[in-house]
Design an enzyme around this catalytic site. Structure first.
Site, PDB file in Angstrom:
ATOM      1  CB  SER A 190      15.764  14.030 -21.743  1.00 33.56           C
ATOM      2  OG  SER A 190      15.993  14.563 -20.460  1.00 33.56           O
ATOM      3  CG  HIS A 218      16.553  14.658 -25.631  1.00 32.83           C
ATOM      4  ND1 HIS A 218      17.180  13.431 -25.715  1.00 32.83           N
ATOM      5  CD2 HIS A 218      17.077  15.269 -24.545  1.00 32.83           C
ATOM      6  CE1 HIS A 218      18.024  13.293 -24.707  1.00 32.83           C
ATOM      7  NE2 HIS A 218      17.987  14.392 -23.983  1.00 32.83           N
ATOM      8  CE  LYS A 249      21.165  14.839 -25.253  1.00 34.28           C
ATOM      9  NZ  LYS A 249      21.155  16.172 -24.601  1.00 34.28           N
TER      10      LYS A 249
HETATM   11  C1  PLP Z   1      21.782  17.052 -23.656  1.00 33.69           C
HETATM   12  C2  PLP Z   1      21.079  18.298 -23.419  1.00 33.69           C
HETATM   13  C3  PLP Z   1      21.756  19.513 -23.277  1.00 33.69           C
HETATM   14  C4  PLP Z   1      23.266  19.583 -23.262  1.00 33.69           C
HETATM   15  O1  PLP Z   1      23.804  19.425 -24.530  1.00 33.69           O
HETATM   16  P1  PLP Z   1      25.393  19.428 -24.688  1.00 33.69           P
HETATM   17  O2  PLP Z   1      25.629  19.898 -26.066  1.00 33.69           O
HETATM   18  O3  PLP Z   1      25.834  18.017 -24.455  1.00 33.69           O
HETATM   19  O4  PLP Z   1      25.945  20.358 -23.661  1.00 33.69           O
HETATM   20  C5  PLP Z   1      21.017  20.673 -23.131  1.00 33.69           C
HETATM   21  N1  PLP Z   1      19.670  20.644 -23.096  1.00 33.69           N
HETATM   22  C6  PLP Z   1      18.985  19.492 -23.192  1.00 33.69           C
HETATM   23  C7  PLP Z   1      17.491  19.525 -23.149  1.00 33.69           C
HETATM   24  C8  PLP Z   1      19.669  18.286 -23.346  1.00 33.69           C
HETATM   25  O5  PLP Z   1      18.980  17.155 -23.418  1.00 33.69           O
END
Ligand code: PLP
Length: 415
Positions: A190, A218, A249
């Site tokens: 990310s 992502h 996301k």
């Molecule tokens: C955003 C993210 C998470 C966390 O996701 P949530 O559902 O908001 O807890 C986990 N792993 C990665 C790689 C992320 O970018």
């Protein structure tokens, strides 16, 4: 007195240290739904400002999509507001089961189990499937939630240098005698927007009889020809053993996550994963929304195609203007500024120009690698991107960094 003067001072001092280090994080209040344009109150108490959002994870622009909202409303009406239970007691509705089947189909795996978040999925998955006879070998830049999950698991832990396949192979050789081996990576990283070379990783896993774990938070919904994720991009749909991902996301942006993959591994999670057993069910309203998102994405690749075009357009514009970017082909486009103060000032000036994009600096990224991380969305139209580019160029000129090398920028502003 339980919260004594002494106790209070210890915390005040720690909070001050964060502030003095320039690392204090402040929330900005948004008074509108998540979208390409948002209404922001910043600083607190100031007049609302309409800005173009260039830093959300709303990759597919589905967070406020009318069809998703409608499905969520229907879910609310038909299945209620909440279940007041964990899954295995009385918290599983037909729609939870339906969503698990849809995710399985979408990711082309064998089975799926929902978690309250991907953070929870990562926190629970390793402990549920590995023991102290096993080893976890992770990329050094994996997400914080994976690091936490690894900490909770009794298996041995080792790392390999970021995306360095020779180093990974050495580590696989080093741990060859372990009962089970698991290679762990993010699909898309990310902070830099680069992708894991899953084809090479899968080949190594096959050679050394290791399982392959990918967190595709992502990537799910838009990476790969039909948006299935990083495993589709690299042509290894059948070779990734576990995928964790988030619904917070691209897949609607509300909340929730899952573990998807080999059916034995998913079953172990259902029996043993603690965030699944001891934390509440995803709310029906969210489940219904995600089901709709997957229906939309299974019918057409229109949104991921538009996202790809937008991201190409944005990269090209910034490059031609003379900015230094992290190379890549994802909608995560980091504009490198190197110096933390410069990144913060740049972000402030962009905000004045009506562009919302946050500066990232240590400890979120390594020292001397401060940046503005921009993220493109299918919700952006070309006019949004043109307006953002104009603002970036204006601020870039102000700080005289356009067309300059990394060395020149560092000489001028320091690391
Ligand atoms: C955003 C993210 C998470 C966390 O996701 P949530 O559902 O908001 O807890 C986990 N792993 C990665 C790689 C992320 O970018």
């Amino acid at each position: 007195m339980s919260f004594s003067e002494k106790t209070r001072n210890i915390y005040n001092q720690q909070i001050n240290e964060i502030k003095e280090g320039g690392l204090f994080k402040q929330e900005r209040f948004i008074h509108s739904p998540q979208d390409a344009n948002i209404e922001v109150e910043f600083p607190e108490g100031s007049r609302l400002k309409n800005v173009i959002n260039m830093c959300s994870n709303n990759y597919l622009g589905l967070s406020s999509h009318p069809d998703v909202l409608k499905a969520a409303h229907e879910g609310l009406d038909r299945r209620g507001y909440g279940m007041s239970s964990v899954r295995f007691i009385c918290g599983t509705q037909d729609i939870h089961h339906e969503l698990e089947k849809k995710v399985t189909e979408f990711l082309d795996t064998e089975d799926t189990i929902l978690f309250p978040s991907c953070m929870d999925a990562n926190a629970g998955v390793f402990e549920a499937i590995l023991t102290d006879e096993d080893v976890m070998i992770s990329d050094r830049l994996v997400h914080a939630s994976i690091i936490d999950g690894i900490r909770l698991c009794s298996a041995e832990h080792d790392t390999f240098k970021h995306s360095n396949m020779d180093h990974l192979e050495k580590k696989l050789q080093l741990h060859e005698d372990k009962r089970l081996k698991m290679v762990i990576t993010d699909g898309v990283f990310s902070m830099d927007g680069d992708t894991a070379h899953l084809d090479e990783m899968a080949a190594l896993c096959e050679k050394y009889d290791a399982m392959l774990f990918v967190d595709d938070s992502h990537a799910s919904g838009f990476i790969g020809k039909t948006g299935r994720g990083t495993h589709e991009k690299y042509g290894v749909m059948d070779k990734v053993d576990i995928i964790t991902t988030t619904f917070g996301k691209a897949l609607g942006g509300a909340s929730g996550g899952c573990v998807s993959g080999r059916k034995q591994l998913v079953e172990m999670c259902r029996q043993k994963a603690r965030p699944y057993l001891f934390s509440n069910t995803i709310a029906p309203v969210v489940v219904s929304g995600v089901v709709k998102v997957l229906d939309i994405l299974s019918k057409t690749t229109e949104r991921r195609d538009k996202l790809e075009k937008n991201a190409d357009y944005w990269r090209k514009g910034l490059t031609e203007a003379g900015f230094i970017l992290k190379e890549g082909d994802t909608p995560i486009v980091p504009v490198m500024l190197f110096n933390a103060n410069l990144a913060q000032n740049f972000s402030k000036d962009l905000y004045e120009e009506g562009i919302y994009a946050i500066g990232f600096f240590f400890p979120v990224v390594p020292k001397g690698q401060a940046r503005i991380r921009t993220q493109i969305s299918a919700g952006h139209e070309i006019h949004h991107l043109d307006a953002a580019l104009e603002a970036f160029v204006k601020v870039g000129r102000k700080y005289d960094i356009l067309g300059k090398t990394k060395q020149e920028i560092i000489e001028k502003y320091g690391m």
